[in-house]
Scaffold this motif. Sequence first.
Motif, PDB file in Angstrom:
ATOM      1  N   ARG A  16       0.835  -1.204   0.000  1.00  0.00           N
ATOM      2  CA  ARG A  16       0.000   0.000   0.000  1.00  0.00           C
ATOM      3  C   ARG A  16       0.871   1.257   0.000  1.00  0.00           C
ATOM      4  N   GLU A  20       1.184   4.053  -2.963  1.00  0.00           N
ATOM      5  CA  GLU A  20       0.840   5.443  -2.650  1.00  0.00           C
ATOM      6  C   GLU A  20       1.989   6.373  -3.035  1.00  0.00           C
ATOM      7  N   LYS A  26      -4.506   6.911  -3.391  1.00  0.00           N
ATOM      8  CA  LYS A  26      -4.843   7.107  -1.985  1.00  0.00           C
ATOM      9  C   LYS A  26      -5.891   6.088  -1.547  1.00  0.00           C
ATOM     10  N   LEU A  40      -7.374   1.470  -3.483  1.00  0.00           N
ATOM     11  CA  LEU A  40      -6.565   2.643  -3.742  1.00  0.00           C
ATOM     12  C   LEU A  40      -7.169   3.414  -4.914  1.00  0.00           C
TER      13      LEU A  40
END
Length: 129
Positions: A16, A20, A26, A40
């Motif tokens: 993650r 990002e 996000k 995401l």
Amino acid sequence: MLDHVTLRTSDLEGTRAFLENLLDVKPGYRPGFAFPGYWLYADGEPVVHLIPGEGVRNDPRGETIDHVGFRLEGYDAYRRKIEALAIPYSTMDLPELGERRLFVRSPTGILLELVFRERAAATRSNDNA
């Protein structure tokens, strides 16, 4: 049109954070599934779903997804970002398509292809359609 991709990973938090930082996606709303994970978002859409995996490598001779490609803008800026993040990468230029590509691997080895189309080539391909 591809809606989203779901990636299984043995390092949910690390993957993650990697995505990002690399892709500027996000975490956002995710239904209350009975298992952990993340959705995401890019431009208001949940384009990457992350779920836990067992960390077992896929057999390259079997059926599997080889890599995931993302169309992005700003080749030079992304290349500088990858270098600043100290992420190993390789490149591929396809002038006949008007495209440049960067290849990186997530912390757990998922191959990501970052595709950048030059505006002139995009206009030419639309004119030929």
